[in-house]
Design a protein around this motif. Structure first.
Motif, mmCIF file in Angstrom:
data_model
loop_
_atom_site.group_PDB
_atom_site.id
_atom_site.type_symbol
_atom_site.label_atom_id
_atom_site.label_comp_id
_atom_site.label_asym_id
_atom_site.label_seq_id
_atom_site.Cartn_x
_atom_site.Cartn_y
_atom_site.Cartn_z
ATOM 1 N N ASP A 87 -2.639 -3.492 7.201
ATOM 2 C CA ASP A 87 -2.550 -3.885 8.613
ATOM 3 C C ASP A 87 -1.098 -3.829 9.094
ATOM 4 N N SER A 88 -0.163 -4.294 8.268
ATOM 5 C CA SER A 88 1.264 -4.243 8.626
ATOM 6 C C SER A 88 1.735 -2.802 8.779
ATOM 7 N N ALA A 89 1.274 -1.923 7.902
ATOM 8 C CA ALA A 89 1.646 -0.502 8.008
ATOM 9 C C ALA A 89 1.127 0.096 9.309
ATOM 10 N N HIS A 90 -0.099 -0.244 9.678
ATOM 11 C CA HIS A 90 -0.656 0.249 10.952
ATOM 12 C C HIS A 90 0.154 -0.269 12.138
ATOM 13 N N ALA A 91 0.637 -1.495 12.058
ATOM 14 C CA ALA A 91 1.423 -2.071 13.153
ATOM 15 C C ALA A 91 2.806 -1.435 13.257
ATOM 16 N N ARG A 92 3.381 -1.027 12.138
ATOM 17 C CA ARG A 92 4.747 -0.490 12.112
ATOM 18 C C ARG A 92 4.816 1.013 12.343
ATOM 19 N N PHE A 93 3.786 1.736 11.926
ATOM 20 C CA PHE A 93 3.833 3.197 11.924
ATOM 21 C C PHE A 93 2.623 3.768 12.657
ATOM 22 N N ASP A 94 2.785 4.955 13.177
ATOM 23 C CA ASP A 94 1.687 5.632 13.863
ATOM 24 C C ASP A 94 0.848 6.374 12.824
ATOM 25 N N ILE A 95 0.016 5.611 12.128
ATOM 26 C CA ILE A 95 -0.841 6.212 11.099
ATOM 27 C C ILE A 95 -2.293 6.075 11.513
ATOM 28 N N ARG A 96 -3.106 6.957 10.976
ATOM 29 C CA ARG A 96 -4.523 6.984 11.324
ATOM 30 C C ARG A 96 -5.384 6.293 10.271
ATOM 31 N N ALA A 97 -4.940 6.308 9.017
ATOM 32 C CA ALA A 97 -5.716 5.689 7.939
ATOM 33 C C ALA A 97 -4.816 5.479 6.730
ATOM 34 N N ALA A 98 -5.230 4.552 5.873
ATOM 35 C CA ALA A 98 -4.529 4.323 4.605
ATOM 36 C C ALA A 98 -5.551 3.832 3.588
ATOM 37 N N ARG A 99 -5.274 4.119 2.340
ATOM 38 C CA ARG A 99 -6.145 3.678 1.247
ATOM 39 C C ARG A 99 -5.264 3.357 0.048
ATOM 40 N N VAL A 100 -5.562 2.246 -0.629
ATOM 41 C CA VAL A 100 -4.854 1.847 -1.834
ATOM 42 C C VAL A 100 -5.884 1.606 -2.927
ATOM 43 N N ILE A 101 -5.680 2.271 -4.046
ATOM 44 C CA ILE A 101 -6.482 2.031 -5.245
ATOM 45 C C ILE A 101 -5.517 1.528 -6.306
ATOM 46 N N HIS A 102 -5.841 0.410 -6.906
ATOM 47 C CA HIS A 102 -4.996 -0.129 -7.980
ATOM 48 C C HIS A 102 -5.891 -0.438 -9.160
ATOM 49 N N ARG A 103 -5.515 0.063 -10.302
ATOM 50 C CA ARG A 103 -6.296 -0.175 -11.509
ATOM 51 C C ARG A 103 -5.838 -1.453 -12.198
ATOM 52 N N VAL A 104 -6.755 -2.076 -12.907
ATOM 53 C CA VAL A 104 -6.476 -3.262 -13.703
ATOM 54 C C VAL A 104 -7.091 -3.052 -15.084
ATOM 55 N N GLY A 105 -6.750 -3.948 -15.996
ATOM 56 C CA GLY A 105 -7.233 -3.821 -17.367
ATOM 57 C C GLY A 105 -6.161 -3.199 -18.238
ATOM 58 N N VAL A 106 -6.571 -2.691 -19.382
ATOM 59 C CA VAL A 106 -5.638 -2.070 -20.330
ATOM 60 C C VAL A 106 -5.558 -0.576 -20.042
ATOM 61 N N LEU A 107 -4.332 -0.105 -19.790
ATOM 62 C CA LEU A 107 -4.073 1.309 -19.519
ATOM 63 C C LEU A 107 -3.103 1.849 -20.555
ATOM 64 N N GLN A 108 -3.348 3.060 -20.989
ATOM 65 C CA GLN A 108 -2.490 3.707 -21.973
ATOM 66 C C GLN A 108 -1.338 4.419 -21.263
ATOM 67 N N ARG B 51 0.883 7.135 -19.740
ATOM 68 C CA ARG B 51 0.578 8.324 -18.952
ATOM 69 C C ARG B 51 -0.665 8.193 -18.066
ATOM 70 N N GLU B 52 -1.407 7.097 -18.182
ATOM 71 C CA GLU B 52 -2.569 6.925 -17.310
ATOM 72 C C GLU B 52 -2.124 6.536 -15.905
ATOM 73 N N GLN B 53 -2.961 6.846 -14.927
ATOM 74 C CA GLN B 53 -2.704 6.487 -13.536
ATOM 75 C C GLN B 53 -2.955 4.998 -13.330
ATOM 76 N N ILE B 54 -2.044 4.361 -12.564
ATOM 77 C CA ILE B 54 -2.180 2.938 -12.241
ATOM 78 C C ILE B 54 -2.573 2.754 -10.777
ATOM 79 N N VAL B 55 -1.850 3.411 -9.888
ATOM 80 C CA VAL B 55 -1.999 3.131 -8.458
ATOM 81 C C VAL B 55 -2.003 4.422 -7.653
ATOM 82 N N LEU B 56 -2.789 4.394 -6.584
ATOM 83 C CA LEU B 56 -2.810 5.484 -5.610
ATOM 84 C C LEU B 56 -2.629 4.874 -4.228
ATOM 85 N N VAL B 57 -1.670 5.401 -3.486
ATOM 86 C CA VAL B 57 -1.491 5.040 -2.083
ATOM 87 C C VAL B 57 -1.624 6.330 -1.283
ATOM 88 N N LEU B 58 -2.551 6.330 -0.347
ATOM 89 C CA LEU B 58 -2.753 7.476 0.549
ATOM 90 C C LEU B 58 -2.545 7.020 1.983
#
Length: 167
Positions: free
Chosen positions: A70-91, A93-100
């Motif tokens: 919501d803060s990003a939408h208020a500050r910037f002229d963006i149309r959409a955003a998505r955040v995926i964050h993994r939890v648990g045990v990761l090895q 080189r594995e992916q942790i987070v995605l911000v789009l």
């Protein structure tokens, strides 16, 4: 097609291409999609890291990230955003987070993506424990992450908390 939620906290990995397509396909005004993928490094402070364990507070973590978006939408002229964050045990080189972030133009998408990552690193209620040859330890907050957030005019009040084990 059902739209994806803006925030997903999960154990399962993610597919960058599929997530990018899902974010942009419903909006013909999207001219740019910027992505950030964070991974588990093989070393930290000169020590090898075999795995990282991530914990969070279900419900509270999602709400905090929703507020960040919501803060990003208020500050910037963006149309959409998505955040995926993994939890648990990761090895390593594995992916942790995605911000789009999707916008009409690249500049706003880049800025909003960087803003969201700076916010995630310092404000999101996650706890990280690295496993090295000398044992496992909780990851301390970094002053460089606080400084990155400060440039957006936001004081970091939670980063020290995020380095501590969950009560």
């Amino acid at each position: 097609m059902k739209s994806n939620p803006r925030v997903s906290i999960r154990h399962a990995d993610f597919d960058l291409s599929a997530e990018t397509l899902a974010l942009r396909q419903a909006d013909g005004g999207v001219g740019a999609v910027v992505s950030f993928v964070g991974t588990v490094r093989e070393s930290s402070h000169g020590e090898s890291v075999s795995q990282m364990e991530l914990e969070h507070y279900p419900g509270m973590t999602e709400a905090a990230i929703e507020a960040m978006i919501d803060s990003a939408h208020a500050r910037f002229d963006i149309r959409a955003a998505r955040v995926i964050h993994r939890v648990g045990v990761l090895q390593a080189r594995e992916q942790i987070v995605l911000v789009l972030v999707a916008s009409a133009h690249r500049g706003e998408a880049f800025a909003a993506c960087e803003f969201l990552m700076d916010y995630l690193k310092t404000q999101a209620p996650f706890w990280k424990k690295e496993t090295t040859p000398h044992g496992a330890h909780w990851v301390d907050a970094r002053s460089s992450d606080d400084a990155a957030l400060a440039r957006w005019g936001i004081a970091s009040g939670n980063s020290a908390d995020s380095a501590q084990p969950r009560p």
